[in-house]
Enzyme design. Structure first.
Site, PDB file in Angstrom:
ATOM      1  N   THR A 192       0.843  -1.201   0.000  1.00 58.93           N
ATOM      2  CA  THR A 192       0.000   0.000   0.000  1.00 58.93           C
ATOM      3  C   THR A 192       0.880   1.255   0.000  1.00 58.93           C
ATOM      4  O   THR A 192       0.625   2.206  -0.746  1.00 58.93           O
ATOM      5  CB  THR A 192      -0.936   0.002   1.235  1.00 58.93           C
ATOM      6  OG1 THR A 192      -1.408  -1.327   1.469  1.00 58.93           O
ATOM      7  CG2 THR A 192      -2.119   0.915   1.010  1.00 58.93           C
ATOM      8  N   LYS A 247       1.219  -3.442  12.945  1.00 58.38           N
ATOM      9  CA  LYS A 247       2.086  -3.265  11.782  1.00 58.38           C
ATOM     10  C   LYS A 247       3.277  -4.208  11.911  1.00 58.38           C
ATOM     11  O   LYS A 247       3.493  -4.824  12.930  1.00 58.38           O
ATOM     12  CB  LYS A 247       2.579  -1.811  11.718  1.00 58.38           C
ATOM     13  CG  LYS A 247       1.493  -0.866  11.218  1.00 58.38           C
ATOM     14  CD  LYS A 247       2.018   0.534  10.964  1.00 58.38           C
ATOM     15  CE  LYS A 247       3.236   0.628  10.096  1.00 58.38           C
ATOM     16  NZ  LYS A 247       3.084   0.016   8.767  1.00 58.38           N
ATOM     17  N   GLY A 256       4.108  -6.528   9.291  1.00 54.27           N
ATOM     18  CA  GLY A 256       4.046  -7.687   8.405  1.00 54.27           C
ATOM     19  C   GLY A 256       5.207  -7.708   7.425  1.00 54.27           C
ATOM     20  O   GLY A 256       5.699  -8.772   7.045  1.00 54.27           O
ATOM     21  N   GLY A 257       5.665  -6.527   7.060  1.00 51.38           N
ATOM     22  CA  GLY A 257       6.803  -6.433   6.135  1.00 51.38           C
ATOM     23  C   GLY A 257       8.137  -6.353   6.865  1.00 51.38           C
ATOM     24  O   GLY A 257       9.191  -6.214   6.227  1.00 51.38           O
ATOM     25  N   GLU A 291       9.464   2.137  11.079  1.00 47.82           N
ATOM     26  CA  GLU A 291       8.147   2.738  10.824  1.00 47.82           C
ATOM     27  C   GLU A 291       7.657   3.491  12.064  1.00 47.82           C
ATOM     28  O   GLU A 291       7.097   4.575  11.958  1.00 47.82           O
ATOM     29  CB  GLU A 291       7.133   1.642  10.452  1.00 47.82           C
ATOM     30  CG  GLU A 291       7.349   1.089   9.056  1.00 47.82           C
ATOM     31  CD  GLU A 291       6.475  -0.120   8.743  1.00 47.82           C
ATOM     32  OE1 GLU A 291       6.276  -0.390   7.547  1.00 47.82           O
ATOM     33  OE2 GLU A 291       5.993  -0.792   9.670  1.00 47.82           O
ATOM     34  N   LYS A 321      -8.395  -4.580   6.261  1.00 48.15           N
ATOM     35  CA  LYS A 321      -7.522  -4.287   7.409  1.00 48.15           C
ATOM     36  C   LYS A 321      -8.281  -3.774   8.625  1.00 48.15           C
ATOM     37  O   LYS A 321      -7.717  -3.640   9.703  1.00 48.15           O
ATOM     38  CB  LYS A 321      -6.456  -3.249   7.008  1.00 48.15           C
ATOM     39  CG  LYS A 321      -5.650  -3.597   5.766  1.00 48.15           C
ATOM     40  CD  LYS A 321      -4.785  -4.798   6.000  1.00 48.15           C
ATOM     41  CE  LYS A 321      -3.933  -5.209   4.821  1.00 48.15           C
ATOM     42  NZ  LYS A 321      -2.941  -4.302   4.370  1.00 48.15           N
TER      43      LYS A 321
END
Ligand code: 5RP
Length: 231
Positions: free
Chosen positions: A31, A96, A98-99, A105, A123
């Site tokens: 995204t 948050k 997942g990546g 971040e 989500k």
């Protein structure tokens, strides 16, 4: 509309939060990549912004598309960070990571006046926790840190299954050189309590619960982009 279309629509809507001259935090993930691409188009059209990336991958994409990049060392205060999320709830609490970029971040988002989350409608959740909670840990003593995470869960009356994240059969290494333990919990009724307990564990660098950080969520839906604004 596919999830990808919804992500793209949310990403384009987020351009409204970027004013000329803004210092912008760039999130990580599919995204966020849509946002980076849309922002680069705007810049080609004359918008002047400076960006800080939250991962090597986002840095590479943004640089390749011609965005002007800076660092948090040079620009410690950002105007806005636009990022994706694995889950968000009605209280603007997020999961948050997942990546695997959760640490940077979180640093970048909390250095920004606003964090705008962009997401497809899958989500949005009533209670956080269906998505396994990523916990970034120091590789040293990873199993010892694991049982302390387990103990923290039990103090919160939760049960979780811990799994060291792997990539190509080897422990995943974050951009900061750490490991990630993904914790499948199911539902986290009190994320704030878990946040505090996890943060107190030596060896835990950070985790994917973002509490009181995000102020705006732009969610792509079949009927357009829905805006949720805090307060
Ligand atoms: C990366 C993240 C991402 O924002 C999150 O995993 C969502 O990814 P995507 O936009 O690909 O669904 O937290 O660490």
């Amino acid at each position: 509309m596919t999830a990808e279309d919804q992500k793209k629509a949310a990403a384009i809507a987020a351009l409204e939060y970027v004013h000329p001259g803004a210092r912008v935090g760039l999130g990580t993930g599919s995204t966020a990549n849509h946002f980076i691409t849309a922002l680069a188009e705007k810049v080609k059209g004359g918008l002047d912004v400076e960006c800080v990336a939250t991962s090597r991958a986002s840095f590479q994409l943004a640089s390749r598309l011609g965005l002007k990049m800076t660092t948090l060392e040079k620009q410690p205060h950002l105007d806005v960070t636009v990022d994706g999320a694995d889950e968000f709830d009605a209280n603007f609490q997020l999961i948050k990571g997942g990546g695997g970029a959760l640490l940077v971040e979180k640093i970048v988002a909390t250095s920004s006046r606003y964090m705008v989350v962009i997401a497809d409608q899958s989500k949005k959740v009533e209670t956080l926790g269906k998505f396994p909670l990523p916990v970034e840990v120091v590789p040293f003593g990873v199993n010892a840190t694991g049982w302390k995470i387990d103990r923290a869960l039990r103090i919160c009356d939760l049960q979780g299954k811990l799994k060291l994240r792997l990539k190509d059969g080897k422990p995943f290494v974050t951009d900061s050189g750490n490991a990630i333990i993904d914790v499948s919990i199911g539902a986290i009724p009190d994320p704030r309590r878990l946040d505090n307990l996890l943060k107190s564990i030596p060896g835990v660098i950070d985790h994917g619960l973002f509490i009181d950080i995000c102020g705006v969520v732009l969610m792509g839906t079949d009927d357009g982009v829905q805006t949720f604004r805090k307060g």
